[in-house]
Design an enzyme around this catalytic site. Structure first.
Site, PDB file in Angstrom:
ATOM      1  N   CYS A  45      64.310   8.388  51.011  1.00 27.88           N
ATOM      2  CA  CYS A  45      63.990   7.033  51.484  1.00 27.88           C
ATOM      3  C   CYS A  45      64.896   5.949  50.920  1.00 27.88           C
ATOM      4  O   CYS A  45      65.578   5.258  51.659  1.00 27.88           O
ATOM      5  CB  CYS A  45      62.543   6.704  51.130  1.00 27.88           C
ATOM      6  SG  CYS A  45      61.396   7.814  51.930  1.00 27.88           S
TER       7      CYS A  45
HETATM    8  N1  LIG Z   1      59.386  11.855  52.072  1.00 31.11           N
HETATM    9  C1  LIG Z   1      58.829  10.706  51.801  1.00 31.11           C
HETATM   10  O1  LIG Z   1      58.429  10.475  50.656  1.00 31.11           O
HETATM   11  C2  LIG Z   1      58.645   9.638  52.878  1.00 31.11           C
HETATM   12  C3  LIG Z   1      57.809   8.565  52.583  1.00 31.11           C
HETATM   13  C4  LIG Z   1      57.584   7.593  53.543  1.00 31.11           C
HETATM   14  C5  LIG Z   1      58.215   7.683  54.788  1.00 31.11           C
HETATM   15  N2  LIG Z   1      59.054   8.740  55.063  1.00 31.11           N
HETATM   16  C6  LIG Z   1      59.635   8.781  56.401  1.00 31.11           C
HETATM   17  O2  LIG Z   1      58.920   9.716  57.189  1.00 31.11           O
HETATM   18  C7  LIG Z   1      59.786  10.376  58.108  1.00 31.11           C
HETATM   19  C8  LIG Z   1      59.733  11.881  57.894  1.00 31.11           C
HETATM   20  O3  LIG Z   1      60.173  12.139  56.569  1.00 31.11           O
HETATM   21  P1  LIG Z   1      59.909  13.512  55.828  1.00 31.11           P
HETATM   22  O4  LIG Z   1      60.242  13.259  54.394  1.00 31.11           O
HETATM   23  O5  LIG Z   1      58.569  14.046  56.175  1.00 31.11           O
HETATM   24  O6  LIG Z   1      61.041  14.416  56.507  1.00 31.11           O
HETATM   25  P2  LIG Z   1      61.113  16.026  56.525  1.00 31.11           P
HETATM   26  O7  LIG Z   1      62.528  16.349  56.821  1.00 31.11           O
HETATM   27  O8  LIG Z   1      60.446  16.588  55.323  1.00 31.11           O
HETATM   28  O9  LIG Z   1      60.195  16.429  57.742  1.00 31.11           O
HETATM   29  C9  LIG Z   1      60.495  16.183  59.071  1.00 31.11           C
HETATM   30  C10 LIG Z   1      60.078  17.403  59.869  1.00 31.11           C
HETATM   31  O10 LIG Z   1      60.237  17.111  61.258  1.00 31.11           O
HETATM   32  C11 LIG Z   1      60.699  18.282  61.893  1.00 31.11           C
HETATM   33  N3  LIG Z   1      61.263  17.884  63.176  1.00 31.11           N
HETATM   34  C12 LIG Z   1      62.431  17.279  63.432  1.00 31.11           C
HETATM   35  N4  LIG Z   1      62.573  17.071  64.745  1.00 31.11           N
HETATM   36  C13 LIG Z   1      61.466  17.559  65.349  1.00 31.11           C
HETATM   37  C14 LIG Z   1      61.018  17.638  66.683  1.00 31.11           C
HETATM   38  N5  LIG Z   1      61.762  17.179  67.691  1.00 31.11           N
HETATM   39  N6  LIG Z   1      59.812  18.222  66.917  1.00 31.11           N
HETATM   40  C15 LIG Z   1      59.064  18.690  65.912  1.00 31.11           C
HETATM   41  N7  LIG Z   1      59.438  18.633  64.623  1.00 31.11           N
HETATM   42  C16 LIG Z   1      60.620  18.079  64.327  1.00 31.11           C
HETATM   43  C17 LIG Z   1      61.660  18.902  60.895  1.00 31.11           C
HETATM   44  O11 LIG Z   1      61.854  20.274  61.122  1.00 31.11           O
HETATM   45  C18 LIG Z   1      60.931  18.643  59.579  1.00 31.11           C
HETATM   46  O12 LIG Z   1      60.073  19.698  59.222  1.00 31.11           O
HETATM   47  C19 LIG Z   1      61.161   9.759  57.864  1.00 31.11           C
HETATM   48  O13 LIG Z   1      61.333   8.696  58.741  1.00 31.11           O
HETATM   49  C20 LIG Z   1      61.066   9.234  56.441  1.00 31.11           C
HETATM   50  O14 LIG Z   1      61.938   8.154  56.235  1.00 31.11           O
HETATM   51  C21 LIG Z   1      59.257   9.732  54.125  1.00 31.11           C
END
Ligand SMILES: NC(=O)c1ccc[n+]([C@@H]2O[C@H](COP(=O)([O-])OP(=O)(O)OC[C@H]3O[C@@H](n4cnc5c(N)ncnc54)[C@H](O)[C@@H]3O)[C@@H](O)[C@H]2O)c1
Length: 428
Positions: free
Chosen positions: A265
């Site tokens: 992030c």
């Molecule tokens: N990790 C954190 O602490 C955090 C905190 C707040 C917000 N976010 C935000 O949340 C969002 C997700 O982050 P994350 O950390 O969970 O990412 P991540 O990479 O852990 O998870 C995303 C998942 O989405 C899947 N994916 C991608 N395209 C897809 C599709 N078309 N259909 C189905 N699945 C699909 C991927 O395979 C992956 O498992 C981002 O925008 C991030 O900025 C993350």
């Protein structure tokens, strides 16, 4: 805005949430989507989880049978869902611009299956205007009226990985709606799973709230990293200063310096705003400056390593270094954007023979930028003494810091683990 009277589709949906007869679909089962899906399941909902990563899906299926997974990512099943929550990645492109392709692709796949009476909520961090400019017109192009037929929200996730004091349920959740009725429906859904939902006036305000939170961290970490460099020159212990300042009961929030920024992030999200602000003719100077300082930190640490080895008559080339902790923060296994990895790469480039030890990362994973065929080495007294340098990059609680202090020849500490000065300990 004058509240619209809640219509029958909205009322029916709110009722299905309250009675837990609603089916919740979560797309993207990563760090954000999986805990959220589990939380909805725990709160009594049936949950459908979707992920394009088959390995992730299989692991989830084997361990968590109450979370239904659709193995072939057959999004047509989403037609059955009353609420669809999108938690896919929002990275930067190679030229450091927002890469919305995951969000847009997901949404395009979902669109043909949307029907009257569904809620769609985007959780992925993004710039203000994404929901309104990218998602809303796509829904409307299919003849749906927002707030009447389909309900659209933006509700950012808040996570503090490795922090046991907060859970998905206890972290207040921001929610903005495309219309007042959309907001009402969104608040009704999230209110079933989290203790406190904080409504805001628009999806743009919700998107901006998330960015404010992350930019606040990026800028303050940049500030404290700069102050660390100044304090180091002045021979002042920055940690003593931060702890002293933190006794102020108002108007001060402690931030701690480190070898650079990490995680998915903080190093990335602020630049979503930078990009969008340019369309408004505004430069995000604080974001750029913090980015500059934070991304220079691994190089500053490298300078400290060079000086410390030099003082012992050793060049970098041919030295042996053990990097302790390669995840981006303590007590987690998340390697995304970890500055420890950049440090490893910088040392290797200079001819240092590098090993690492991280109990949370037994094998070095395949990363976008780095492919190191390495495994974590065990931490033992004799082995420690063989290295010219032990670099504390991430301060996991699992390390035996006393053992390291007693047996390492030279320690460069980027995390303020060692507060007592010693001839073989260098703060960086
Ligand atoms: N990790 C954190 O602490 C955090 C905190 C707040 C917000 N976010 C935000 O949340 C969002 C997700 O982050 P994350 O950390 O969970 O990412 P991540 O990479 O852990 O998870 C995303 C998942 O989405 C899947 N994916 C991608 N395209 C897809 C599709 N078309 N259909 C189905 N699945 C699909 C991927 O395979 C992956 O498992 C981002 O925008 C991030 O900025 C993350």
């Amino acid at each position: 805005m004058k509240p619209e009277p809640i219509n029958r589709h909205a009322a029916a949906l709110v009722e299905r949430f309250a009675s837990r007869t609603a089916l919740v679909g979560v797309i993207g089962l990563g760090y954000v989507g999986l805990p959220l899906a589990l939380r909805f399941a725990e709160a009594g909902f049936r949950v459908l989880g979707f992920d394009i990563d088959a390995a992730k899906a299989a692991a989830i299926e084997s361990g968590r049978s109450y979370l239904l997974h659709i193995p072939d990512c057959d999004v047509s099943r989403l037609a059955q869902a009353d609420a669809v929550i999108i938690c896919v990645p929002t990275p930067l492109t190679a030229s450091r611009e927002p890469d919305l392709s995951f969000v847009i692709d997901t949404f395009e796949a979902l669109l043909p299956h949307l029907h009257i009476g569904q809620l769609v909520s985007l959780e992925s961090t993004t710039y203000p205007g994404t929901t309104e400019e990218e998602l809303k017109p796509r829904i409307e192009s299919r003849g749906f009226e927002l707030g009447q037929d389909i309900f659209l929200c933006f509700s950012p996730e808040r996570e503090d990985p490795g922090n046991p004091r907060f859970t998905t349920r206890t972290i207040p959740k921001i929610c903005g709606g495309a219309t007042p009725v959309c907001l009402e429906v969104g608040v009704a859904l999230y209110g079933c799973a989290v203790d406190q939902v904080v409504p805001v006036s628009s999806t743009r305000a919700a998107e901006m709230t998330k960015l404010l939170e992350n930019i606040h961290r990026a800028v303050n970490i940049g500030l404290v990293n700069e102050l660390k460099i100044i304090a180091d020159r002045m021979d002042i212990d920055i940690y003593e200063v931060i702890h002293a300042a933190a006794t102020k009961p108002f108007g001060f929030v402690p931030y701690y310096p480190g070898p650079g920024l990490g995680g998915h992030c903080i190093p990335i999200d602020p630049f979503y705003l930078t990009w969008k602000a340019r369309q408004y003719g505004v430069h995000t100077r604080f974001i750029e400056l913090a980015g500059e300082i934070n991304s220079a930190m691994p190089h500053w640490v490298l300078g400290k390593v060079i000086d410390a080895l030099n003082a012992r008559g050793k060049p970098l080339k041919g030295s042996r270094a053990l990097v302790l902790g390669i995840a981006y923060k303590k007590n987690v296994d998340d390697m995304r954007e970890s500055p420890a990895v950049e440090l490893m790469a910088l040392l290797m480039e200079k001819g240092v023979r590098v090993d690492y030890c991280d109990p949370h990362v037994p094998r070095f994973p395949r990363m976008r930028k780095y492919r190191f065929e390495m495994a974590s080495v065990p931490l033992a007294a004799e082995a420690l003494a063989e290295y010219d340098l032990v670099l504390v990059a991430t301060n996991h609680d699992a390390f035996d810091y006393d053992l390291i202090r007693r047996h390492a020849r030279l320690i460069v500490d980027t995390r303020g683990v060692y507060r007592e000065p010693a001839p073989h300990i260098v703060r960086a």
